[in-house]
Design an enzyme around this catalytic site. Structure first.
Site, PDB file in Angstrom:
ATOM      1  N   GLY A  54      60.076  67.968  -4.547  1.00  0.00           N
ATOM      2  CA  GLY A  54      60.320  66.629  -5.047  1.00  0.00           C
ATOM      3  C   GLY A  54      59.353  65.588  -4.533  1.00  0.00           C
ATOM      4  O   GLY A  54      58.135  65.792  -4.486  1.00  0.00           O
ATOM      5  N   ILE A  55      59.896  64.455  -4.134  1.00  0.00           N
ATOM      6  CA  ILE A  55      59.086  63.341  -3.656  1.00  0.00           C
ATOM      7  C   ILE A  55      58.317  63.732  -2.398  1.00  0.00           C
ATOM      8  O   ILE A  55      57.159  63.340  -2.215  1.00  0.00           O
ATOM      9  CB  ILE A  55      59.974  62.110  -3.401  1.00  0.00           C
ATOM     10  CG1 ILE A  55      60.496  61.560  -4.736  1.00  0.00           C
ATOM     11  CG2 ILE A  55      59.216  61.025  -2.639  1.00  0.00           C
ATOM     12  CD1 ILE A  55      61.548  60.475  -4.588  1.00  0.00           C
ATOM     13  N   ASP A  75      65.955  71.165  11.213  1.00  0.00           N
ATOM     14  CA  ASP A  75      67.088  70.576  10.508  1.00  0.00           C
ATOM     15  C   ASP A  75      67.285  69.185  11.100  1.00  0.00           C
ATOM     16  O   ASP A  75      67.786  69.029  12.216  1.00  0.00           O
ATOM     17  CB  ASP A  75      68.335  71.436  10.703  1.00  0.00           C
ATOM     18  CG  ASP A  75      69.540  70.880   9.957  1.00  0.00           C
ATOM     19  OD1 ASP A  75      69.478  69.725   9.473  1.00  0.00           O
ATOM     20  OD2 ASP A  75      70.560  71.602   9.865  1.00  0.00           O
ATOM     21  N   SER A 112      66.262  53.960  -1.759  1.00  0.00           N
ATOM     22  CA  SER A 112      66.633  54.140  -3.163  1.00  0.00           C
ATOM     23  C   SER A 112      67.019  52.795  -3.742  1.00  0.00           C
ATOM     24  O   SER A 112      67.452  51.889  -3.008  1.00  0.00           O
ATOM     25  CB  SER A 112      67.825  55.106  -3.274  1.00  0.00           C
ATOM     26  OG  SER A 112      68.362  55.097  -4.581  1.00  0.00           O
ATOM     27  N   TYR A 146      76.323  57.142  -0.998  1.00  0.00           N
ATOM     28  CA  TYR A 146      74.858  57.190  -1.036  1.00  0.00           C
ATOM     29  C   TYR A 146      74.272  55.794  -0.884  1.00  0.00           C
ATOM     30  O   TYR A 146      73.297  55.590  -0.149  1.00  0.00           O
ATOM     31  CB  TYR A 146      74.413  57.820  -2.347  1.00  0.00           C
ATOM     32  CG  TYR A 146      72.938  58.111  -2.452  1.00  0.00           C
ATOM     33  CD1 TYR A 146      72.318  58.969  -1.547  1.00  0.00           C
ATOM     34  CD2 TYR A 146      72.172  57.572  -3.476  1.00  0.00           C
ATOM     35  CE1 TYR A 146      70.960  59.264  -1.646  1.00  0.00           C
ATOM     36  CE2 TYR A 146      70.824  57.856  -3.595  1.00  0.00           C
ATOM     37  CZ  TYR A 146      70.220  58.697  -2.680  1.00  0.00           C
ATOM     38  OH  TYR A 146      68.880  58.986  -2.779  1.00  0.00           O
ATOM     39  N   LYS A 160      71.703  54.575   2.130  1.00  0.00           N
ATOM     40  CA  LYS A 160      70.372  54.047   1.835  1.00  0.00           C
ATOM     41  C   LYS A 160      70.281  52.561   2.155  1.00  0.00           C
ATOM     42  O   LYS A 160      69.216  52.066   2.565  1.00  0.00           O
ATOM     43  CB  LYS A 160      70.017  54.303   0.371  1.00  0.00           C
ATOM     44  CG  LYS A 160      69.806  55.785   0.047  1.00  0.00           C
ATOM     45  CD  LYS A 160      68.693  56.408   0.892  1.00  0.00           C
ATOM     46  CE  LYS A 160      68.367  57.819   0.442  1.00  0.00           C
ATOM     47  NZ  LYS A 160      67.285  58.438   1.259  1.00  0.00           N
ATOM     48  N   THR A 175      63.119  64.780 -10.286  1.00  0.00           N
ATOM     49  CA  THR A 175      63.093  65.854  -9.295  1.00  0.00           C
ATOM     50  C   THR A 175      64.093  66.929  -9.701  1.00  0.00           C
ATOM     51  O   THR A 175      64.884  66.756 -10.633  1.00  0.00           O
ATOM     52  CB  THR A 175      63.474  65.317  -7.911  1.00  0.00           C
ATOM     53  OG1 THR A 175      64.823  64.812  -7.974  1.00  0.00           O
ATOM     54  CG2 THR A 175      62.539  64.196  -7.471  1.00  0.00           C
TER      55      THR A 175
END
Length: 270
Positions: free
Chosen positions: A36-37, A82, A159, A172, A176, A207
């Site tokens: 993805g990004i 991780d 985001s 979310y 963010k 994505t």
């Protein structure tokens, strides 16, 4: 026996690379750098002359990513970690102690947590904050002195949901939004050391994750709501990140660069 990551996963030191990596600008760490990004960012930075260090949980994904980047003439290596685990963040920082030219950190690793204010368990809330906020804050603290030596920068991947909250995405959005606040706080506190801290706020980006939750028809419908007529490609976000890492952004800190084709300006969350 290796610890929670394997610094030798790609064979150790950087391979010499011509072309894209000639006249390297220094090393750039990209978390979540195998898809993805994150992958697009690693590639864009490498093309711009950075030595790239990709971080991900999967050794297999790292091996294939590093091989692909090197095949394109980019200096790259991989470190497994991780980042939702504090001990592994510490080990990652220790593994970077000898990277004397570290000049950029891109905190891209994060979750795609779903849930609203009334249906999110506290343990899920804590998990979202751990990977989206604490990991970026922790790495920023641990790597700040090295970045200061090189007049470096940090770019956090936030985001547009941090700025406009859609129904049912409170978890979310909260994570963010906290990352945006952390970005601004870090920018002020690190400014005296010469380290810049900014964020990018992507809108919906094509994505694997977005495609998982949307059919082709749904994606096409969402694209019609974007003033520029399409959803973002990961390369669009990567270009913005590369700019913020570069000397061209030398007097920019504490900012959030929205990359959404104008959707937020038009008052839309898509």
């Amino acid at each position: 026996m290796p610890g929670p990551f394997d610094e030798k996963i790609d064979g150790g030191a950087y391979e010499p690379a011509g072309g894209a990596s000639a006249g390297a600008k220094g090393s750039a760490l990209v978390t979540g750098g195998t898809r993805g990004i994150g992958l697009a960012t690693a590639r864009r930075l490498g093309e711009a002359g950075w030595r790239v260090i990709c971080v991900a949980r999967s050794a297999g994904h790292l091996e294939s990513t590093v091989a692909s980047l090197r095949a394109d003439g980019i200096s790259a290596r991989g470190l497994t970690a991780d980042l939702s685990v504090a001990a592994e963040r510490q080990s990652l920082a220790e593994a970077l102690q000898d990277t004397v030219d570290l000049r950029a950190v891109v905190n891209n690793a994060g979750g795609a947590a779903r849930g609203g204010a009334l249906d999110t368990a506290l343990e899920d809330f804590d998990a979202a904050l751990e990977i989206d906020v604490r990991a970026a804050w922790d790495l920023g603290q641990r790597l700040a002195s090295r970045l200061a030596e090189n007049a470096g920068s940090i770019v956090n991947v936030a985001s547009t949901v941090a700025l406009a909250v859609p129904s049912g995405r409170g978890l979310y959005s909260s994570a963010k939004g906290a990352l945006v606040a952390a970005t601004r706080s870090m920018a002020i506190d690190l400014a005296r050391t010469g380290v810049r801290v900014n964020a990018v706020a992507p809108g919906p980006t094509l994505t694997e994750g977005l495609r998982t939750f949307n059919t082709d028809e749904q994606l096409a419908e969402r694209a019609t709501k974007v003033p520029l007529g399409r959803l973002a490609d990961p390369a669009d976000i990567a270009d913005a990140i590369e700019f913020l890492c570069s000397h061209r952004a030398r007097h920019i800190t504490g900012q959030v660069l929205v990359v959404d084709g104008g959707a937020s300006v038009a008052g839309m969350y898509i």
